[in-house]
Motif scaffolding. Sequence first.
Motif, PDB file in Angstrom:
ATOM      1  N   VAL A   1       0.882  -1.164   0.000  1.00 25.73           N
ATOM      2  CA  VAL A   1       0.000   0.000   0.000  1.00 25.73           C
ATOM      3  C   VAL A   1       0.922   1.217   0.000  1.00 25.73           C
ATOM      4  O   VAL A   1       1.588   1.479   1.001  1.00 25.73           O
ATOM      5  CB  VAL A   1      -0.923   0.064   1.232  1.00 25.73           C
ATOM      6  CG1 VAL A   1      -1.848   1.276   1.131  1.00 25.73           C
ATOM      7  CG2 VAL A   1      -1.729  -1.212   1.398  1.00 25.73           C
TER       8      VAL A   1
ATOM      9  N   ALA B   1      -2.752  -0.363  -3.995  1.00 17.86           N
ATOM     10  CA  ALA B   1      -2.856  -1.319  -2.893  1.00 17.86           C
ATOM     11  C   ALA B   1      -3.182  -2.682  -3.499  1.00 17.86           C
ATOM     12  O   ALA B   1      -4.134  -2.799  -4.271  1.00 17.86           O
ATOM     13  CB  ALA B   1      -3.935  -0.890  -1.896  1.00 17.86           C
TER      14      ALA B   1
ATOM     15  N   SER C   1      -6.710  -1.951   3.561  1.00 17.50           N
ATOM     16  CA  SER C   1      -5.686  -1.354   2.706  1.00 17.50           C
ATOM     17  C   SER C   1      -6.279  -0.257   1.828  1.00 17.50           C
ATOM     18  O   SER C   1      -5.639   0.783   1.614  1.00 17.50           O
ATOM     19  CB  SER C   1      -5.026  -2.429   1.839  1.00 17.50           C
ATOM     20  OG  SER C   1      -4.307  -3.353   2.645  1.00 17.50           O
TER      21      SER C   1
ATOM     22  N   MET D   1      -5.084   3.521   1.883  1.00 21.07           N
ATOM     23  CA  MET D   1      -4.654   4.172   0.651  1.00 21.07           C
ATOM     24  C   MET D   1      -5.377   5.498   0.458  1.00 21.07           C
ATOM     25  O   MET D   1      -4.775   6.494   0.017  1.00 21.07           O
ATOM     26  CB  MET D   1      -4.901   3.249  -0.551  1.00 21.07           C
ATOM     27  CG  MET D   1      -4.536   3.876  -1.896  1.00 21.07           C
ATOM     28  SD  MET D   1      -4.563   2.722  -3.291  1.00 21.07           S
ATOM     29  CE  MET D   1      -6.268   2.154  -3.271  1.00 21.07           C
TER      30      MET D   1
END
Length: 450
Positions: free
Chosen positions: A374, A386, A400, A404
């Motif tokens: 990520v 990611a 994730s 992000m």
Amino acid sequence: MSAPHIAGRIYEPAAYAANSLEGCYWVQTAPDTASYPHFDGEGTVEFAVIGAGFTGLSAALRLAEAGADVAVLDAHPPGWGASGRNGGFCCIGGAKASSAQIGARYGAAEAAKFHAAERAAIELVSERITTLGLSVDRHSQGELQLAHSPKMFAQMRAEAAKLSATYGTQTDLIAPGDLARMGLNAQGTHGGLRLDLGFALNPRKYALGLAQAVQARGGRIHSDSAVLSIAREGEYHVLTTAHGRLRARHLLMATNGYSSDTVPRWMRSRYLPLQSSVLVTRPLSDDEIAAQGWSSDLMAYDSRNLLHYFRLMPDRRMLFGMRGAVRWTAASHHAHRAATRAHFDAMFPAWRAVETPHFWSGLVCLARDLVPFVGALGQGENAYAAFAYHGNGVAMGSWSGDQMARLAMGQPTDLPNFFQRSPQRFELGPLRRLSLPLALLQYRLKDALS
């Protein structure tokens, strides 16, 4: 329907076609009535997200909740890929590298931060289900790993206390003789270890719930809008689709196992898709459940490297998944369905006559160093990606994507530092899938010897 032509995809075209979803049980449980018009003409947006799975939708939801102008583009409707066709295990995971390997590479503090992320990922999914009021057929308190050999059960026994300390939760060691009494009777198992973290869900209902939440907060979702190329023009990333061009100040890549080596070029050889396949039985009767002795609703998997994962769902259907196919052709699909059924019959012999009308496959994603990524990608400023959850994307993909989005907005994150490394490239480049048969053979040998 044929797949959109996107250069740089390393599987056969059938893997990316709309009809690759045929046979997936989840589709019949959650019809999608929402509208996702394809992107048409010229447009400008602050944040463009490519990929409408758990990662992309989670990122878009975080952005939309912050009042940002966000558009999600995908070749297919939300949840079409791995997010809508997985086994529905919301649990710890995300890395194929072991805790010991992560600690040795990156240090004990980073390993601890990763374990905290695993817990936070489960908590994020649970919180969103509750906050958004999603009905996702949630069940199973915790997860169960079953030893496929006495040696592996001895290892579980030795590591139980450490595992409990690592995750700050209860672990329950289950002796071989107690499995049947607890409704966990599966052939070839030698005890187990239950970890009091995680739960099971219907992944399609969860994905569509996220999509509806994004739209309700002003985010736009465009299906049938495969991004064919990405270019840089001044401060903008220019995304070209079959019907138009979208300019975005910020780019978020969330395509995971359905990525391309050329969209963007930075992704080249940094990811490796691997097929995972699932079958689902018809509903089982009480007598059939009693005959096998598997009545628990715990989501479970075994200790093999090429693991089997399975669970008895609320509607009394049994779900069973495994990996191992390396091609996406009609002949390969047929052969792997037969192999999956043979493994199912071996573990649950009382159900050999039970029909399994549903079978499908999807692509999970591996990184060369076997840990998630990520972070920023080399596509100019304000570009992020990611991916690589190693088959544990329900929780880690959701978390994730959320992280992000925070990166893209310039907000603090909880990311371990190694998540933001530049991922290694796989050897063999565009031919890297050729390494899978040998890798799978090595895993099978390890499983046989463990």
